[in-house]
Motif scaffolding. Structure first.
Motif, PDB file in Angstrom:
ATOM      1  N   THR A  64       1.784   6.959  -6.780  1.00 13.84           N
ATOM      2  CA  THR A  64       0.708   7.835  -7.225  1.00 13.84           C
ATOM      3  C   THR A  64       0.893   9.265  -6.745  1.00 13.84           C
ATOM      4  O   THR A  64       0.273  10.170  -7.254  1.00 13.84           O
ATOM      5  CB  THR A  64      -0.663   7.306  -6.759  1.00 13.84           C
ATOM      6  OG1 THR A  64      -0.689   7.216  -5.345  1.00 13.84           O
ATOM      7  CG2 THR A  64      -0.971   5.961  -7.387  1.00 13.84           C
ATOM      8  N   GLN A  98       1.100   4.260  -2.798  1.00 17.11           N
ATOM      9  CA  GLN A  98       0.945   5.664  -2.410  1.00 17.11           C
ATOM     10  C   GLN A  98       2.136   6.496  -2.900  1.00 17.11           C
ATOM     11  O   GLN A  98       1.966   7.617  -3.341  1.00 17.11           O
ATOM     12  CB  GLN A  98       0.809   5.793  -0.896  1.00 17.11           C
ATOM     13  CG  GLN A  98      -0.435   5.152  -0.326  1.00 17.11           C
ATOM     14  CD  GLN A  98      -1.699   5.682  -0.971  1.00 17.11           C
ATOM     15  OE1 GLN A  98      -1.904   6.878  -1.057  1.00 17.11           O
ATOM     16  NE2 GLN A  98      -2.534   4.782  -1.445  1.00 17.11           N
ATOM     17  N   ARG A  99       3.306   5.927  -2.815  1.00 14.35           N
ATOM     18  CA  ARG A  99       4.513   6.632  -3.243  1.00 14.35           C
ATOM     19  C   ARG A  99       4.508   6.845  -4.771  1.00 14.35           C
ATOM     20  O   ARG A  99       4.910   7.883  -5.255  1.00 14.35           O
ATOM     21  CB  ARG A  99       5.748   5.847  -2.825  1.00 14.35           C
ATOM     22  CG  ARG A  99       7.040   6.484  -3.325  1.00 14.35           C
ATOM     23  CD  ARG A  99       8.217   5.730  -2.858  1.00 14.35           C
ATOM     24  NE  ARG A  99       8.673   6.399  -1.636  1.00 14.35           N
ATOM     25  CZ  ARG A  99       9.778   6.080  -1.017  1.00 14.35           C
ATOM     26  NH1 ARG A  99      10.508   5.096  -1.439  1.00 14.35           N
ATOM     27  NH2 ARG A  99      10.152   6.744   0.056  1.00 14.35           N
ATOM     28  N   TRP A 125       0.832  -1.193   0.000  1.00 17.72           N
ATOM     29  CA  TRP A 125       0.000   0.000   0.000  1.00 17.72           C
ATOM     30  C   TRP A 125       0.875   1.253   0.000  1.00 17.72           C
ATOM     31  O   TRP A 125       0.611   2.205  -0.732  1.00 17.72           O
ATOM     32  CB  TRP A 125      -0.936  -0.009   1.206  1.00 17.72           C
ATOM     33  CG  TRP A 125      -1.799   1.206   1.290  1.00 17.72           C
ATOM     34  CD1 TRP A 125      -2.946   1.454   0.604  1.00 17.72           C
ATOM     35  CD2 TRP A 125      -1.563   2.361   2.098  1.00 17.72           C
ATOM     36  NE1 TRP A 125      -3.454   2.682   0.936  1.00 17.72           N
ATOM     37  CE2 TRP A 125      -2.613   3.266   1.854  1.00 17.72           C
ATOM     38  CE3 TRP A 125      -0.572   2.718   3.003  1.00 17.72           C
ATOM     39  CZ2 TRP A 125      -2.696   4.499   2.490  1.00 17.72           C
ATOM     40  CZ3 TRP A 125      -0.667   3.949   3.633  1.00 17.72           C
ATOM     41  CH2 TRP A 125      -1.712   4.824   3.367  1.00 17.72           C
ATOM     42  N   LEU A 126       1.930   1.251   0.813  1.00 23.53           N
ATOM     43  CA  LEU A 126       2.838   2.392   0.852  1.00 23.53           C
ATOM     44  C   LEU A 126       3.528   2.593  -0.498  1.00 23.53           C
ATOM     45  O   LEU A 126       3.730   3.729  -0.937  1.00 23.53           O
ATOM     46  CB  LEU A 126       3.885   2.209   1.957  1.00 23.53           C
ATOM     47  CG  LEU A 126       3.375   2.256   3.389  1.00 23.53           C
ATOM     48  CD1 LEU A 126       4.470   1.869   4.362  1.00 23.53           C
ATOM     49  CD2 LEU A 126       2.810   3.624   3.721  1.00 23.53           C
TER      50      LEU A 126
END
Length: 157
Positions: free
Chosen positions: A155, A152-153, A148-149
């Motif tokens: 996008t 996020q990084r 998930w991280l």
């Protein structure tokens, strides 16, 4: 040496050292902690020895078999650490390895693991644990959120 590997090694060393220092303090104060020392409602410091693994599972298993199992897992995690380019995953692998090796050292020295953190609500107590367990569980949690991280990084904000 890649940054991710260095992060993992530093995490492993830090987890191992924190675990061993806290256990040494507990063992030194074992007499005072044997009956439990309240820190605040819901949390005691206590001195226990656990010959099993998490929640006392495999209690009574030969100590050496748990050492062999832990070493095998650490080798596998070390391979994963070397193969990853993710700093978050490297941190997680290092935390797990350091915590696992902290408990391995206890098994080699005492044939059991020193536990001292006692969380409870009312009369219901969570099984006692130690800082090695905290690092292992935190590392696993970090591995679970790492994908998930990474998304996020990629996008961005």
């Amino acid at each position: 040496m890649r940054t991710s590997v260095l992060i993992g090694l530093l995490a492993a060393l830090s987890a191992f050292l924190v675990d061993q220092v806290t256990k040494a303090i507990v063992v030194f104060n074992a007499t005072d902690l044997s009956s439990g020392v309240p820190v605040f409602p819901g949390f005691n410091l206590i001195y226990l020895r656990n010959d099993g693994v998490t929640f006392g599972l495999l209690g009574g298993a030969p100590w050496w078999s748990l050492v062999v199992l832990a070493f095998g897992i650490c080798v596998w995690l070390a391979v994963m650490l070397v193969c990853t380019s993710s700093r978050v995953e490297a941190l997680a692998y290092g935390a797990i390895i350091g915590g696992a090796l902290g408990n391995v050292l206890d098994r080699l020295r005492y044939r059991a693991v020193t536990d001292f953190l006692d969380l409870y609500i009312g009369s219901a107590h969570w099984p006692a644990f130690n800082m090695a367990d905290v690092f292992v569980v935190s590392g696993v949690g970090l591995l679970l959120v790492a994908p998930w991280l990474a998304v996020q990084r990629q996008t961005g904000p």
